[in-house]
Design a protein around this motif. Structure first.
Motif, mmCIF file in Angstrom:
data_model
loop_
_atom_site.group_PDB
_atom_site.id
_atom_site.type_symbol
_atom_site.label_atom_id
_atom_site.label_comp_id
_atom_site.label_asym_id
_atom_site.label_seq_id
_atom_site.Cartn_x
_atom_site.Cartn_y
_atom_site.Cartn_z
ATOM 1 N N PRO A 133 34.171 -36.880 -1.550
ATOM 2 C CA PRO A 133 34.282 -35.427 -1.389
ATOM 3 C C PRO A 133 34.262 -35.052 0.089
ATOM 4 O O PRO A 133 33.766 -35.798 0.932
ATOM 5 N N SER A 134 34.837 -33.894 0.401
ATOM 6 C CA SER A 134 34.859 -33.414 1.781
ATOM 7 C C SER A 134 34.551 -31.920 1.798
ATOM 8 O O SER A 134 34.692 -31.222 0.798
ATOM 9 N N ILE A 135 34.142 -31.445 2.962
ATOM 10 C CA ILE A 135 33.764 -30.038 3.120
ATOM 11 C C ILE A 135 35.009 -29.236 3.480
ATOM 12 O O ILE A 135 35.637 -29.471 4.514
ATOM 13 N N ALA A 136 35.344 -28.272 2.626
ATOM 14 C CA ALA A 136 36.480 -27.388 2.886
ATOM 15 C C ALA A 136 36.041 -26.174 3.699
ATOM 16 O O ALA A 136 36.800 -25.668 4.522
ATOM 17 N N SER A 137 34.817 -25.718 3.469
ATOM 18 C CA SER A 137 34.279 -24.617 4.272
ATOM 19 C C SER A 137 32.765 -24.714 4.278
ATOM 20 O O SER A 137 32.156 -25.235 3.344
ATOM 21 N N ARG A 138 32.201 -24.225 5.357
ATOM 22 C CA ARG A 138 30.739 -24.176 5.492
ATOM 23 C C ARG A 138 30.361 -22.827 6.068
ATOM 24 O O ARG A 138 30.848 -22.405 7.119
ATOM 25 N N GLU A 139 29.454 -22.163 5.360
ATOM 26 C CA GLU A 139 28.826 -20.967 5.895
ATOM 27 C C GLU A 139 27.367 -21.311 6.137
ATOM 28 O O GLU A 139 26.681 -21.805 5.243
ATOM 29 N N VAL A 140 26.916 -21.086 7.353
ATOM 30 C CA VAL A 140 25.515 -21.252 7.690
ATOM 31 C C VAL A 140 24.906 -19.851 7.599
ATOM 32 O O VAL A 140 25.190 -18.992 8.418
ATOM 33 N N ARG A 141 24.126 -19.621 6.547
ATOM 34 C CA ARG A 141 23.496 -18.314 6.307
ATOM 35 C C ARG A 141 22.071 -18.375 6.857
ATOM 36 O O ARG A 141 21.204 -18.996 6.253
#
Length: 155
Positions: A133-141
Motif C-alpha cells: 500500500p502507498s499514501i495517496a494523501s496525508r492530512e496532519v490535523r
C-alpha cells in the motif's frame, strides 16, 4: 485483502514512513507515496470556529519544500514521531482512510526531550495489485497550535 491483513499492512506503512521522517529520509518517505500524493497541515481554530489550513502541497510542491529545507533556520536536534494506527475504513473508490494518533517529540543536541506537538494523521491509502500500500494523501490535523520557531521539517 482481509480486514486484518489490510490493517496490518497499513500499520506497517505508517510505521515505516514515520521512521523515514524521523531519519529525515524524505525521498524514502516519498517512495511510499503515490505520484499524485497530496499533503496538508491543518489545525482547528476555536476562535474562528473552523479549520485553518497551514500548508497544502501536491507532490511537486512537497518536493519543492524539501529542496528549501537547507535554506531555513531549523530547530537543532532530532524529531521522533509516535503514530498509533486507530482505524482503517475502506472507501468507495477501493482505497482506505486511515486515522492515527500522532505525538512528535523533539530531543535537543544536549539530550533534553519534550513533546513538540500532538494531533492525527488522516491518510488516504491506495492499494495496487501485487504492490505494498502507498499514501495517496496525508492530512496532519494538529491539536497543537503553538509550535515555536524553526519547525520546518515535514511532520
Amino acid at each position: 485483502m482481509q480486514n486484518d491483513s489490510v490493517f496490518n499492512s497499513v500499520r506497517s506503512l505508517i510505521g515505516r514512513t514515520s521512521l523515514k521522517l524521523d531519519d529525515e529520509d524524505f525521498q524514502g518517505f516519498l517512495g511510499h507515496c503515490t505520484d499524485g500524493f497530496m499533503y496538508r497541515i491543518t489545525a482547528v481554530s476555536p476562535e474562528l470556529g473552523k479549520d485553518m489550513v497551514w500548508l497544502e502541497h501536491d507532490r511537486a510542491g512537497y518536493e519543492g519544500l524539501l529542496k528549501m529545507l537547507p535554506r531555513h533556520i531549523r530547530l537543532k536536534g532530532r524529531f521522533s514521531r509516535h503514530a498509533i494506527l486507530c482505524e482503517v475504513e475502506p472507501t468507495e473508490d477501493g482505497r482506505a482512510k486511515a486515522v492515527s494518533q500522532l505525538s512528535v517529540f523533539h530531543t535537543s543536541p544536549e539530550g533534553e526531550s519534550r513533546l513538540l506537538l500532538s494531533g492525527r494523521y488522516v491518510d488516504e491509502i491506495e492499494f495496487s495489485e501485487g504492490q505494498p500500500p502507498s499514501i495517496a494523501s496525508r492530512e496532519v490535523r494538529l491539536d497543537t497550535r503553538l509550535l515555536g520557531p524553526g519547525i520546518h521539517t515535514p511532520i
